[in-house]
Scaffold this active site. Structure first.
Site, PDB file in Angstrom:
ATOM      1  N   ASP A  85     -36.885  26.372 -63.304  1.00  0.00           N
ATOM      2  CA  ASP A  85     -36.949  27.646 -64.033  1.00  0.00           C
ATOM      3  C   ASP A  85     -38.284  27.901 -64.715  1.00  0.00           C
ATOM      4  O   ASP A  85     -38.354  28.626 -65.704  1.00  0.00           O
ATOM      5  CB  ASP A  85     -35.830  27.664 -65.087  1.00  0.00           C
ATOM      6  CG  ASP A  85     -35.836  26.404 -65.944  1.00  0.00           C
ATOM      7  OD1 ASP A  85     -36.897  25.769 -66.035  1.00  0.00           O
ATOM      8  OD2 ASP A  85     -34.778  26.058 -66.513  1.00  0.00           O
ATOM      9  N   GLU A  88     -31.610  23.147 -58.097  1.00  0.00           N
ATOM     10  CA  GLU A  88     -31.103  23.279 -59.472  1.00  0.00           C
ATOM     11  C   GLU A  88     -30.824  24.757 -59.792  1.00  0.00           C
ATOM     12  O   GLU A  88     -31.232  25.292 -60.824  1.00  0.00           O
ATOM     13  CB  GLU A  88     -32.077  22.686 -60.503  1.00  0.00           C
ATOM     14  CG  GLU A  88     -31.460  22.390 -61.851  1.00  0.00           C
ATOM     15  CD  GLU A  88     -32.466  21.844 -62.858  1.00  0.00           C
ATOM     16  OE1 GLU A  88     -33.235  22.616 -63.438  1.00  0.00           O
ATOM     17  OE2 GLU A  88     -32.478  20.610 -63.055  1.00  0.00           O
ATOM     18  N   GLU A  99     -37.308  30.506 -69.730  1.00  0.00           N
ATOM     19  CA  GLU A  99     -36.688  29.879 -68.558  1.00  0.00           C
ATOM     20  C   GLU A  99     -35.421  30.593 -68.080  1.00  0.00           C
ATOM     21  O   GLU A  99     -35.152  30.654 -66.876  1.00  0.00           O
ATOM     22  CB  GLU A  99     -36.391  28.409 -68.841  1.00  0.00           C
ATOM     23  CG  GLU A  99     -37.625  27.525 -68.954  1.00  0.00           C
ATOM     24  CD  GLU A  99     -38.270  27.542 -70.335  1.00  0.00           C
ATOM     25  OE1 GLU A  99     -37.731  28.197 -71.254  1.00  0.00           O
ATOM     26  OE2 GLU A  99     -39.329  26.911 -70.499  1.00  0.00           O
ATOM     27  N   HIS A 101     -40.558  20.306 -76.686  1.00  0.00           N
ATOM     28  CA  HIS A 101     -41.633  21.203 -76.227  1.00  0.00           C
ATOM     29  C   HIS A 101     -41.212  22.656 -76.083  1.00  0.00           C
ATOM     30  O   HIS A 101     -42.023  23.508 -75.695  1.00  0.00           O
ATOM     31  CB  HIS A 101     -42.171  20.737 -74.864  1.00  0.00           C
ATOM     32  CG  HIS A 101     -41.169  20.918 -73.758  1.00  0.00           C
ATOM     33  ND1 HIS A 101     -41.009  22.117 -73.104  1.00  0.00           N
ATOM     34  CD2 HIS A 101     -40.271  20.080 -73.225  1.00  0.00           C
ATOM     35  CE1 HIS A 101     -40.060  21.981 -72.199  1.00  0.00           C
ATOM     36  NE2 HIS A 101     -39.586  20.767 -72.257  1.00  0.00           N
ATOM     37  N   ARG A 113     -40.584  26.500 -76.108  1.00  0.00           N
ATOM     38  CA  ARG A 113     -41.319  27.610 -76.741  1.00  0.00           C
ATOM     39  C   ARG A 113     -40.538  28.256 -77.879  1.00  0.00           C
ATOM     40  O   ARG A 113     -41.116  28.664 -78.882  1.00  0.00           O
ATOM     41  CB  ARG A 113     -41.638  28.676 -75.684  1.00  0.00           C
ATOM     42  CG  ARG A 113     -42.962  28.457 -74.984  1.00  0.00           C
ATOM     43  CD  ARG A 113     -43.222  29.563 -73.964  1.00  0.00           C
ATOM     44  NE  ARG A 113     -44.643  29.702 -73.693  1.00  0.00           N
ATOM     45  CZ  ARG A 113     -45.364  28.846 -72.989  1.00  0.00           C
ATOM     46  NH1 ARG A 113     -44.814  27.750 -72.505  1.00  0.00           N
ATOM     47  NH2 ARG A 113     -46.657  29.065 -72.781  1.00  0.00           N
ATOM     48  N   HIS A 132     -45.730  15.867 -76.160  1.00  0.00           N
ATOM     49  CA  HIS A 132     -46.095  16.808 -75.084  1.00  0.00           C
ATOM     50  C   HIS A 132     -47.516  17.325 -75.318  1.00  0.00           C
ATOM     51  O   HIS A 132     -47.950  17.471 -76.466  1.00  0.00           O
ATOM     52  CB  HIS A 132     -45.076  17.953 -75.117  1.00  0.00           C
ATOM     53  CG  HIS A 132     -45.060  18.839 -73.917  1.00  0.00           C
ATOM     54  ND1 HIS A 132     -46.046  19.753 -73.660  1.00  0.00           N
ATOM     55  CD2 HIS A 132     -44.166  18.968 -72.898  1.00  0.00           C
ATOM     56  CE1 HIS A 132     -45.765  20.410 -72.540  1.00  0.00           C
ATOM     57  NE2 HIS A 132     -44.621  19.949 -72.058  1.00  0.00           N
TER      58      HIS A 132
END
Ligand code: UD1
Ligand code: UDP
Length: 393
Positions: A102, A124, A138, A225, A227, A258
């Site tokens: 995604d 997926e 995503e 990580h 957003r 990350h």
């Protein structure tokens, strides 16, 4: 699609660490297939974290679009990705394109392949939170990728049902399990035979360290990580880790950070040596992102996992590790339903309270620490290859 005598060329296109982890096993399996020839194109949406994975799996890319820029914006990355993938597809003309997950790479690749009239297989497929802003971006990437994909490799029955609800033709959906379990089994075999050494960690925290000693040193493994957690979310998470490290001085908090600067800034500011919250604590260990095999070894060595990652939510339950997910939504309800994963959001006190329960209450820990594996049996790649081959005859 017409029957051909020549093998079919399948472009496997990916750009970030999790896509690489979940597609490298497919590349390796396809290399052994008689009718399918893989062509590996990396978009380079990630750089260091992508090449770490290729190294671990021994996969070599055939094309590299070299997209990453420091602190890239969504729109900037999207426009560069569309242009570069378009050029790649124009030149290489594969018979099929495979994407996974995604990310921006996935959505841009699926769209470009559609523009070139090249069939798209989506690995997926069907994960949903039904909240278009969480995870951001995503959820929208995967919804839009479903609309343009031709074959949908759903990891679970729940994912298949999500696709059916959106009127995806049932004959194009294949429940395969998640290739992350294929990757995990590849890694577990190697790390248990040959435990990796991790730079920056004392001996007693190393994977494969003496069990009696390990029992004396509980370890919380952390990743983050997302957003939607930038800003307050990350600050809250860091404060929770600092408070837990203060409350549990014998417990070690290992955090491979990350490379996104929006993650590194608050983590270094609030947890780095010299920060007020760190206060000289010896039990907070900030590390660079780990290669896949060492990271799996650390999950295996950990007591509990705190994360907002998608892939870690799938892997840690297989290893019998309780996972506290620092998000408000998940597209992976299966391990939550089985009791190994719990959503705790990003409120500092809630994270501290839930971690405290797991670190102090043996019964509560035992209830969550069951090894469950709703995401696959390690044979997803074989099922995906069979479906791809069938679609081409
Ligand atoms: C991306 C994906 C996210 C996925 C995550 C996995 C999008 C929009 N986001 O988020 O879905 O869960 O990867 O980790 O597709 N950087 C480096 N080196 C690297 C990787 C990243 O320096 O190897 C830094 C760069 O400054 C880069 C920034 O991180 O610009 C952001 O990278 P990007 O891929 O846009 O976002 P992620 O947060 O990594
Ligand atoms: N991972 C890794 N090194 C690390 C942290 C995570 O190899 O230092 C692996 C982890 O095992 C999982 C994947 O990276 O398979 C998850 O990636 P990430 O959290 O970046 O993305 P997401 O899964 O949330 O999209």
């Amino acid at each position: 699609m017409a029957v051909k005598n020549t093998p079919n060329r399948v472009s496997i296109i990916f750009g970030t660490r999790p896509e690489a982890i979940k597609l490298c096993p497919l590349v390796l399996a396809m290399l052994d297939h008689r009718n399918l020839v893989p062509h590996v194109c990396v978009t380079g949406q990630h750089f260091e974290m992508l090449y770490q994975v290729l190294d671990d799996f021994g996969v070599v890319s055939d094309a590299d679009l070299d997209l990453m820029q420091p602190n890239q914006t969504l729109a900037g990355l999207t426009s560069r990705a569309i242009a570069a993938i378009d050029e790649y597809l124009q030149a290489s003309r594969p018979d099929m394109v495979i994407v996974q997950g995604d990310t921006t790479t996935v959505f841009c690749t699926a769209l470009c392949a559609f523009y070139h009239n090249i069939p798209v297989g989506h690995v997926e497929a069907g994960l949903r939170t039904f909240n278009k802003r969480s995870p951001f971006p995503e959820e929208i990437n995967r919804v839009l990728s479903t609309r343009v994909a031709d074959l949908h490799f759903a990891p679970t029955e729940t994912a298949r049902q999500n696709l059916i609800r959106e009127k995806t033709p049932t004959e194009t959906i294949f429940v395969t399990g998640n290739t992350v379990i294929d990757a995990l089994l590849f890694a577990v075999d190697r790390i248990r035979a040959n435990p990796p050494q991790i730079d920056g960690l004392p001996d007693f925290l190393q994977p494969g360290s003496d069990n009696a000693q390990s029992d004396l040193s509980p370890m919380v493994l952390i990743t983050g990580h997302r957003r939607e957690n930038f800003g307050d979310g990350f600050e809250n998470i860091c404060r929770a880790i600092a408070q837990l490290a203060e409350r549990f001085p014998e417990t070690h908090f290992v955090y491979p950070v990350h490379l996104n600067p929006n993650v590194r800034e608050p983590v270094n500011r609030l947890l780095g040596t010299g920060s007020r919250e760190n206060g000289g604590k010896q039990n907070i260990h900030l590390l660079e992102p780990l290669n896949y095999l060492p990271f799996v070894a650390m999950m295996d060595r950990s007591t509990i996992v705190l994360t907002d990652s998608g892939g870690v939510q799938e892997e840690a339950p297989s290893l019998g590790k309780p996972v506290l997910v620092m998000r408000d939504t998940t597209e992976r309800p299966e391990a939550v339903d089985m009791g190994t994963v719990k959503l705790v959001g990003t409120d500092t006190q809630t994270i501290v309270d839930n971690a405290t329960v797991l670190l102090t209450d043996k019964q509560a820990y035992a209830t969550m620490a069951n090894a469950v594996n709703p995401y696959g049996d390690g044979k997803a790649c074989g099922r995906i290859l069979a479906a791809i081959e069938h679609s081409m005859t």
